[in-house]
Design an enzyme around this catalytic site. Structure first.
Site, PDB file in Angstrom:
ATOM      1  N   ASP A   1      61.537  67.613   1.585  1.00 54.93           N
ATOM      2  CA  ASP A   1      62.801  66.897   1.363  1.00 54.93           C
ATOM      3  C   ASP A   1      62.874  65.799   2.419  1.00 54.93           C
ATOM      4  OD1 ASP A   1      65.518  66.277   0.633  1.00 54.93           O
ATOM      5  OD2 ASP A   1      65.754  68.336  -0.061  1.00 54.93           O
TER       6      ASP A   1
ATOM      7  N   THR B   1      46.532  76.428  -4.095  1.00 54.40           N
ATOM      8  CA  THR B   1      45.282  77.022  -4.586  1.00 54.40           C
ATOM      9  C   THR B   1      45.275  77.177  -6.117  1.00 54.40           C
ATOM     10  OG1 THR B   1      46.256  79.119  -3.925  1.00 54.40           O
ATOM     11  CG2 THR B   1      44.505  78.245  -2.530  1.00 54.40           C
TER      12      THR B   1
ATOM     13  N   LYS C   1      58.156  76.421   1.367  1.00 53.18           N
ATOM     14  CA  LYS C   1      57.442  75.142   1.173  1.00 53.18           C
ATOM     15  C   LYS C   1      58.418  73.968   1.140  1.00 53.18           C
ATOM     16  CE  LYS C   1      53.671  77.317  -1.443  1.00 53.18           C
ATOM     17  NZ  LYS C   1      54.200  78.672  -1.678  1.00 53.18           N
TER      18      LYS C   1
ATOM     19  N   LYS D   1      55.371  88.302   3.525  1.00 47.21           N
ATOM     20  CA  LYS D   1      55.795  86.956   3.137  1.00 47.21           C
ATOM     21  C   LYS D   1      56.893  87.043   2.090  1.00 47.21           C
ATOM     22  CE  LYS D   1      53.593  84.251  -0.034  1.00 47.21           C
ATOM     23  NZ  LYS D   1      54.337  83.262  -0.813  1.00 47.21           N
TER      24      LYS D   1
ATOM     25  N   ASP E   1      58.152  81.585   3.096  1.00 47.35           N
ATOM     26  CA  ASP E   1      57.317  80.592   2.408  1.00 47.35           C
ATOM     27  C   ASP E   1      58.141  79.852   1.353  1.00 47.35           C
ATOM     28  OD1 ASP E   1      55.119  79.167   1.497  1.00 47.35           O
ATOM     29  OD2 ASP E   1      54.434  80.784   0.178  1.00 47.35           O
TER      30      ASP E   1
ATOM     31  N   ARG F   1      49.274  89.851  -5.595  1.00 47.87           N
ATOM     32  CA  ARG F   1      49.003  90.737  -6.724  1.00 47.87           C
ATOM     33  C   ARG F   1      47.895  91.761  -6.519  1.00 47.87           C
ATOM     34  NH1 ARG F   1      49.477  85.574 -10.551  1.00 47.87           N
ATOM     35  NH2 ARG F   1      48.818  84.736  -8.542  1.00 47.87           N
TER      36      ARG F   1
END
Ligand code: C5P
Length: 235
Positions: free
Chosen positions: A69, A124, A66, A37, A64, A212
């Site tokens: 608009d 999240t 997001k 990603k 990604d 991470r």
């Protein structure tokens, strides 16, 4: 029509500051996760060239960004991303019906490969009560947005593992992509609604996005393999 994947797939988030680091990580992880990603941090640094290099390394690429608009702008952005050869794109469900339809139409009109469109429900990182102006619980609001995503023809939604089973029950035409994944014992960082890989798969996740816990691991390849094993144990 149910769209669940029979084998849930791991997506590694290349959330590192430089293109050289991203490519090194992608090479280290080659043959483990099938997807990687590229998010807004890396795309802002490295641009489309990185995506093409990842495709050349054999990865499926999830862009990604997001999108959120006006419908025309999102449709044009979706076309541009598709032209680079990415396999999955995100947009915010909160962009609503016309924006999501415009994205869907843009993909439908493409010749050749069509990327999957996933709608972001509730990030999240949001805890209950943190979303400005939203009184519903995070789970209820995520479900409301997912029902919209299903009606508007998206392929799936991005949601917490905690919301995946409820969304699957109400929206069988959607796949669920879950970030906020933390192997047991690892730090939550800024995530608030976390789940282990096995729990997320058991809850119905089709795609798990992990950053991470892999990137910061002493040995990222081993960390990715452990996550894949945890996913398989629950599948
Ligand atoms: O490092 P970590 O595993 O928390 O990374 C999660 C990745 O998933 C990040 O790239 C983040 O931008 C992304 N993401 C998220 N929550 C969403 C959508 C995407 O954490 N709702």
């Amino acid at each position: 029509m149910t769209k669940a994947l029979s084998n849930p797939q791991l997506i590694v988030a290349l959330d590192v500051p430089h293109k050289t680091e991203a490519l090194a990580l992608a090479r280290t992880l080659a043959g483990t996760a099938p997807w990687c990603k590229v998010g807004m941090e890396m795309f802002t640094h490295a641009g489309p060239a990185l995506l093409e290099e990842l495709v050349a390394l054999g990865y499926k690429v999830f862009l990604d960004l997001k999108f959120y608009d006006i419908p025309h702008t999102v449709a044009q952005a979706v076309k541009a991303a598709s032209g680079i050869g990415v396999d999955m794109i995100t947009l915010h469900c909160q962009g609503g019906e016309r924006m999501c339809h415009a994205a869907r139409e843009a993909v439908a009109g493409l010749p050749g490969k069509k990327p999957l469109l996933f709608g972001v429900t509730v990030l999240t990182s949001f805890a209950q009560g943190e979303m400005p102006g939203i009184q519903e619980s995070t789970a209820d609001f995520a479900l409301t947005l997912a029902k919209g995503a299903q009606m508007w023809g998206l392929d799936g939604v991005v949601c917490s593992g905690h919301e995946a089973s409820g969304i699957k029950a109400s929206c069988p035409a959607l796949m669920c992509l879950c970030p906020g994944i933390r192997p047991s014992g690892s730090a939550a960082d800024d995530q608030r609604r976390t789940m282990t890989p096995a729990m997320a798969v058991a809850a119905g996740a089709d795609y798990l996005v992990v950053g991470r816990p892999i990137i910061a691991a002493h040995d990222p390849r081993v960390a990715a393999e452990q996550i894949l094993a945890d996913m398989t144990s629950a599948a």
